[in-house]
Design a protein around this motif. Structure first.
Motif, short mmCIF file in Angstrom:
data_model
loop_
_atom_site.label_atom_id
_atom_site.label_comp_id
_atom_site.label_asym_id
_atom_site.label_seq_id
_atom_site.Cartn_x
_atom_site.Cartn_y
_atom_site.Cartn_z
N LEU A 5 5.50 36.98 52.40
CA LEU A 5 6.06 37.20 53.72
C LEU A 5 6.42 38.66 53.93
N GLY A 6 6.92 39.30 52.88
CA GLY A 6 7.27 40.70 52.98
C GLY A 6 6.06 41.57 53.25
N LYS A 7 5.00 41.37 52.49
CA LYS A 7 3.78 42.14 52.70
C LYS A 7 3.21 41.88 54.09
N LEU A 8 3.25 40.63 54.52
CA LEU A 8 2.71 40.27 55.82
C LEU A 8 3.48 40.98 56.94
N ALA A 9 4.79 41.11 56.76
CA ALA A 9 5.63 41.75 57.78
C ALA A 9 5.35 43.24 57.91
N LEU A 31 5.00 26.99 53.76
CA LEU A 31 5.22 27.72 52.52
C LEU A 31 5.90 26.89 51.44
N VAL A 32 7.00 26.24 51.79
CA VAL A 32 7.75 25.46 50.79
C VAL A 32 6.89 24.33 50.24
N MET A 33 6.20 23.64 51.12
CA MET A 33 5.33 22.54 50.67
C MET A 33 4.24 23.06 49.73
N MET A 34 3.67 24.22 50.04
CA MET A 34 2.62 24.79 49.20
C MET A 34 3.14 25.09 47.80
N VAL A 35 4.38 25.58 47.73
CA VAL A 35 4.98 25.88 46.42
C VAL A 35 5.29 24.60 45.66
N LEU A 74 4.52 33.49 46.77
CA LEU A 74 5.01 32.38 47.59
C LEU A 74 6.25 31.75 46.96
N ALA A 75 6.23 31.59 45.64
CA ALA A 75 7.37 31.01 44.94
C ALA A 75 8.62 31.86 45.13
N ASN A 76 8.45 33.18 45.08
CA ASN A 76 9.58 34.08 45.31
C ASN A 76 10.11 33.95 46.74
N ASP A 77 9.19 33.82 47.70
CA ASP A 77 9.61 33.65 49.09
C ASP A 77 10.36 32.34 49.27
#
Length: 260
Positions: A5-9, A31-35, A74-77
């Motif tokens: 998300l940070g990179k995307l922003a 995102l949460v579901m993917m993780v 993604l896990a960090n996000d």
């Protein structure tokens, strides 16, 4: 940086293809579901209706090295989004905490120390704020340098003043630029002139720099200045990440000074 998300922003949305935009939107919403399900690329490809190449193309633009690194980011996000803070008025607190956590993941610590080395070795330091909203952060850092008896000057984006300083620059001078977006052609030309004079440039921005700036800046720090979480209710001041960056510089400067 370990944050999708940070990179995307930090990437201009206009730089994404239609397929890449579709992939990014799906990830933000799920995102949460993917993780939690440890979603593989084959599943993601099926869910968004694109081939692997479009997914890897997006990751490449975000400087994410492969799908495994993507999964870690993604896990960090997801971890940053699980802060248990009550709603209503405390939404502001939650947004502040989230922004700081994302920037903590984003800022390259080695590059931070490289910046400190440039600061310590400079004959003259120019702290330049390109937009008025960043005057406070730039002034704060300038005042700290002054208290440490460093030769520092605070500048804004005034054409005549900037060009006078650049004309007088030499290889021992350091220009530290603070900018929200950094897309100004004028700014890019100023940085190029500084490097041609042999000066040093540290570029701190809320967006990934243009190719011209990337080519001429010595060091680049990209910060997250927008709420990157899906459904974020609060608009946090865009100067907050720059104050956080200041605090990191000040802390490590004092720590190194104490140990030397």
């Amino acid at each position: 940086m370990r944050s999708f998300l940070g990179k995307l922003a930090t990437l201009d949305k206009n730089d994404l293809t239609t397929r890449e935009t579709k992939i990014a939107e799906y990830i933000k919403k799920n995102l949460v579901m993917m993780v939690e399900t440890d979603m593989k690329i084959v599943t993601l490809s099926h869910e968004v209706g694109t081939g692997y190449s479009a997914i890897y193309g997006l990751l490449k633009k975000l400087n994410i090295q492969g799908y495994r690194d993507f999964s870690i980011s993604l896990a960090n996000d997801a971890d940053a989004m699980t802060i248990d803070v009550s709603k209503d008025d405390e939404n502001v607190s939650r947004s502040y905490i989230s922004m700081i956590k994302h920037n903590h993941s984003l800022i390259d610590k080695k590059m931070l120390f490289d910046t400190l080395n440039l600061i310590k070795s400079a004959n003259r330091i120019y702290v330049v704020y390109w937009e008025s909203v960043l005057r406070g952060a730039a002034t704060e850092l300038t005042n700290f340098f002054y208290s440490e008896k460093l030769p520092v000057t605070l500048l804004d984006s005034d054409w005549d003043t900037i060009n006078q300083r650049v004309a007088d620059a030499d290889k021992e001078d350091l220009f530290l630029f603070y900018t929200k977006y950094g897309a100004s052609t004028h700014l890019a030309k100023v940085i190029e002139k500084i490097r041609n004079k042999g000066g040093k440039v540290v570029f701190v921005s809320g967006r990934i720099p243009t190719q011209q700036i990337d080519k001429h800046a010595n060091l680049i720090h990209t910060l997250i200045i927008d709420n990157v979480e899906e459904g974020g209710e609060c608009a946090i001041s865009k100067s907050v990440p720059f104050h956080y960056f200041n605090d990191l510089l000040v802390y490590h400067f004092q720590h190194l000074k104490k140990n030397n």
